[in-house]
Structure formats: C-alpha cells, structure tokens
Design an enzyme around this catalytic site. Structure first.
Site, short mmCIF file in Angstrom:
data_model
loop_
_atom_site.label_atom_id
_atom_site.label_comp_id
_atom_site.label_asym_id
_atom_site.label_seq_id
_atom_site.Cartn_x
_atom_site.Cartn_y
_atom_site.Cartn_z
N ASP A 101 0.85 -1.20 0.00
CA ASP A 101 0.00 0.00 0.00
C ASP A 101 0.88 1.24 0.00
O ASP A 101 2.01 1.21 0.50
CB ASP A 101 -0.85 0.07 1.27
N1 URA Z 1 -1.11 -5.94 3.90
C1 URA Z 1 -1.58 -4.68 3.93
O1 URA Z 1 -2.61 -4.41 4.55
N2 URA Z 1 -0.91 -3.72 3.29
C2 URA Z 1 0.23 -3.94 2.62
O2 URA Z 1 0.80 -3.03 2.05
C3 URA Z 1 0.71 -5.26 2.60
C4 URA Z 1 0.03 -6.25 3.25
#
Ligand code: URA
Length: 227
Positions: A101
C-alpha cells in the site's frame, strides 16, 4: 526449467504456443530435435527454433526499502509519487513483485522475470511474508488466535497465519505477523476486523529475504543465493 517455459521465458511465444512449436519438431537442443515440452534445460544449452538461436534474457532481481507515500505501480498518472522514482532509469524495465500500500513501508521486490515473480506472489507456493504492525488498542489473546486460525475477508477465508512478538504499551499494540497470501490491504483488514486500526505497517521479510540494514529509500541487487 522445462523447455516449454524456457521458450516463453525468452520471448519466443506463449507457453501454449511453445508446446505446439516443440511438438512440431521445430526446436533443437544442442543440435538435436526435442519434441517433449517438459524436457529440462539449465540455460547453457544451444536452443534453436526453426534453426534460429534463442537468445537468453538477462534477468535482474532487486529489493527496495520502500518508504511510505510511494504508490506501487509502474505507471499511474494519478499517483503523486511512484516506487519507480526510487530506482535509476536503467532499471525502469523492472516491475514490482506484488504491491505494498502507499502508506506501507518495507521490502518490495522488483524483477523482469515473470515466472519468478509469480512464484513469489502466488499463495500456492506458501512463501511467508512477514510484517511489523502497530495498531490502536490492545490486541487480546482471543483476537490473535482468531486471526491466526483464519477469518472471512471479503467473503473468502484467510489462510492460517502466525502472530508473535506482541507488545502493548498502554495505547497501541505492536505485533509481527507472517502470512502466506498477498490480498489487497490484507494485514490492515485482518487487524481492523477485530477492532484495531493499523497505524504503521512495514514488510520485514519475504521468505528468507530480510530487509536487513538496507536504509529507507535504498535498493540493492539480490545475490544469486537470495534469488
Ligand atoms: N497488507 C496490507 O494491509 N498492506 C500492505 O501493504 C501489505 C500487506
């Protein structure tokens, strides 16, 4: 690697077409016609299709310590900053393996080897991905057990996972979680599902590969043994 995969890997055709090409007797390995698509090749053989040599591609593998604020995309006109900006131009032919993310930090892999990328990402290969998470409130034992056993997320059960090194400081919990999947926002949604908003998330490791002392925003090429 199977001959069929070798051909598609090196840009000759799709895997399915490679099977037909091989069965039609158009492929030679070290001068001999090979009609079996599953024949093993190690990459040092002289492989030809219709007597034209197949050039073997150079693959590059690297890890980036992604800072928060960068979108995991090769090219998104709506993204303010992308992870590609953290790599020099001569590495812009590589693609991120999976995604983190925008607000997640940590280990992000890049390669131009599509087969390897798939193996890293696909849950059927059961590769661990380990994250450090900080969340609001206290994660209780029962909540931890529930998440470890698997919960329904967007209508689909998560695979069993491990949660460890759990510390509560009076307002927030810090925990390490190892999952084998890579669903969108999975870790955030898992903790949210038991009432804890994640305020910080960092991927520490993918399989045995760890960030180690790689500084935020820096990258390094993987060694053969890493790959
Ligand atoms: N899980 C998440 O919630 N975000 C990420 O970036 C990776 C795994």
């Amino acid at each position: 690697m199977r001959l069929q995969v070798f051909l598609s890997h090196n840009g000759v055709s799709s895997r399915r077409e490679a099977m037909d090409i091989i069965k039609a007797g158009r492929v030679k390995v070290n001068g001999c016609v090979v009609r079996e698509p599953s024949t093993d090749v190690i990459g040092t053989e002289h492989v030809t299709v219709d007597n034209c040599p197949v050039e073997t591609k150079q693959y590059t593998y690297l890890m980036l310590h992604k800072p928060a604020g960068y979108t995991t995309t090769k090219d998104d006109p709506h993204a303010e900053k992308t992870v590609m900006e953290l790599l020099p131009k001569n590495l812009h032919h590589l693609s991120p393996v999976g995604r983190l993310d925008r607000e997640t930090e940590g280990l992000l892999l890049f390669t131009n080897d599509g087969t390897w990328a798939q193996e890293i990402m696909h849950p059927k290969f059961h590769l661990d991905k380990t994250y450090l998470a900080r969340m609001e409130g206290q994660l209780k034992d029962a909540e931890e057990k529930k998440l470890e056993a698997g919960i329904a997320l967007r209508g689909e059960q998560t695979l069993p996972c491990r949660i460890f090194d759990v510390h509560y400081n009076g307002t927030e919990t810090q925990a390490t979680i190892t999952i084998q999947e890579g669903r969108k926002r999975q870790v955030r949604m898992m903790f949210q599902s038991v009432g804890h908003r994640v305020v910080y998330l960092k991927r520490l490791a993918v399989g045995k590969l760890q960030l180690g002392d790689l500084k935020l925003g820096q990258w390094r090429e993987l060694k053969k043994t890493d790959v």
